[in-house]
Design a protein around this motif. Structure first.
Motif: not given
Length: 346
Positions: A236-261
């Motif tokens: 979360a600390e890295i994401m808060r200090n990120t301007a752009i997050f790249l999502s490489f989600s694939e055939r997900e159940g939900f896809g938590l990383p981009p939602a958290e970003a």
């Protein structure tokens, strides 16, 4: 021939990993408790985190619940928790109990204990048939014929639709994911020139994308960070200090990383991974069609240019995306989903 032997051996090892652990006993009436089976994996895993959260919320609702691991004394330590945990060998299951089993155990479902009602917690519907050979199974595999099967749970509208279509005779219910606002939230008013991504997703495509962007000079002056092996708080600390997050989600159940970003205010660019379409709102982020590498590269370049020209606009879009995902994926919504579902079973 050697490659085939190695593949066969690895497959056999993976199937063994996914077997249901032995429980102390079955039979009797039970205590009306809910037991969530989880693999003994202490590496960061969104799916296991969700299991622990379900158990915590069920207990807060007055429904006795525990996480079940195979090994005595095992507990996930990569996020803070006081969740009730028990080893399978110490659990006696009865007819009033509910055993919740992740879809990951699909190849081992034949070893489920008889007696309790069974709920399959399918957090990755597109992985349902992993290690389930078509030629060696019948209609409705891997869930057909499971004694006491009561329902399937899923964590996204996309996965609910898929499971209802694939298993028309089994009830399927939605239990929404939670983005914890105490962990994933907005940071300061400014964003450093940082691009981040989760390091274990679609590595070949990621390498291609980064090569293309570097060759065009897009990454000049940007800090590019792979998030791997981090605790929930560190992520979360890295994401808060990120301007752009790249999502490489694939055939997900939900896809938590981009939602958290998004919750942390990063501007997300990339693949929704099918299930993520419910929160990838064009305008608040830049969704890219799956496997369209050129579109992905162009979208990242456009986001970087936009950040350089009008950083505040990108920051405001990130803040709007944060408000949206935190409102939909909050604890009270999941509490309502769980109360509604388990009130029909207990």
């Amino acid at each position: 021939m050697i490659k085939d032997f190695v593949k066969s051996r690895l497959r056999s090892q993976e199937i063994r990993r996914r077997q249901i652990p032995a429980f102390a006993a079955t039979g009797g009436t039970g205590d009306g408790a809910v037991y969530y089976l989880a693999p003994d994996n202490d590496s960061p895993s969104g799916g296991v985190r969700v299991i622990y959260r379900h158990v915590d919320l069920l207990n807060s609702l007055g429904i006795p619940a525990k996480v079940v691991h195979a090994a005595d004394g095992f507990r996930c330590s990569w996020f803070p928790n006081t969740t009730p945990v028990v080893a399978a060998g110490r659990v006696s299951l009865g007819a009033r109990d509910v055993l919740v089993v992740p879809e990951w155990y699909g190849p081992g479902l034949g070893g489920l204990p008889e007696g309790p009602r069974i709920v399959i917690f399918n957090q990755r519907a597109y992985d349902t048939y992993d290690l389930i050979p078509y030629e060696e199974t019948g209609p409705g595999a891997p869930y057909a014929g499971i004694p006491g099967l009561a329902a399937l749970l899923a964590v996204s509208d996309d996965n609910v639709d898929l499971l209802r279509y694939a298993f028309p005779g089994v009830p399927v219910h939605l239990t929404r994911n939670v983005i914890d606002p105490s962990v994933f939230h907005l940071g300061g008013p400014e964003r450093p020139r940082r691009i981040s991504f989760v390091g274990h997703r679609r590595s070949a495509e990621r390498e291609q994308l980064l090569h293309i962007l570097r060759s065009r000079g897009v990454l000049d002056g940007w800090d590019v960070v792979a998030i791997a092996g981090k605790t929930e708080l560190e992520t979360a600390e890295i994401m808060r200090n990120t301007a752009i997050f790249l999502s490489f989600s694939e055939r997900e159940g939900f896809g938590l990383p981009p939602a958290e970003a998004m919750a942390c205010g990063a501007y997300v660019v990339g693949y929704p991974g099918l299930a993520g379409r419910e929160f990838f709102v064009p305008g608040l982020c830049s969704p890219v069609a799956d496997q369209d590498l050129l579109a992905f590269a162009r979208a990242v370049e456009q986001a970087c240019i936009r950040y350089d020209k009008e950083p505040q606009t990108l920051i405001e879009l990130g803040a709007a995306a944060s408000a949206r995902v935190l409102a939909r994926y909050d604890t009270e919504n999941l509490r309502t989903d769980l109360r509604t579902f388990y009130s029909t079973l207990l």
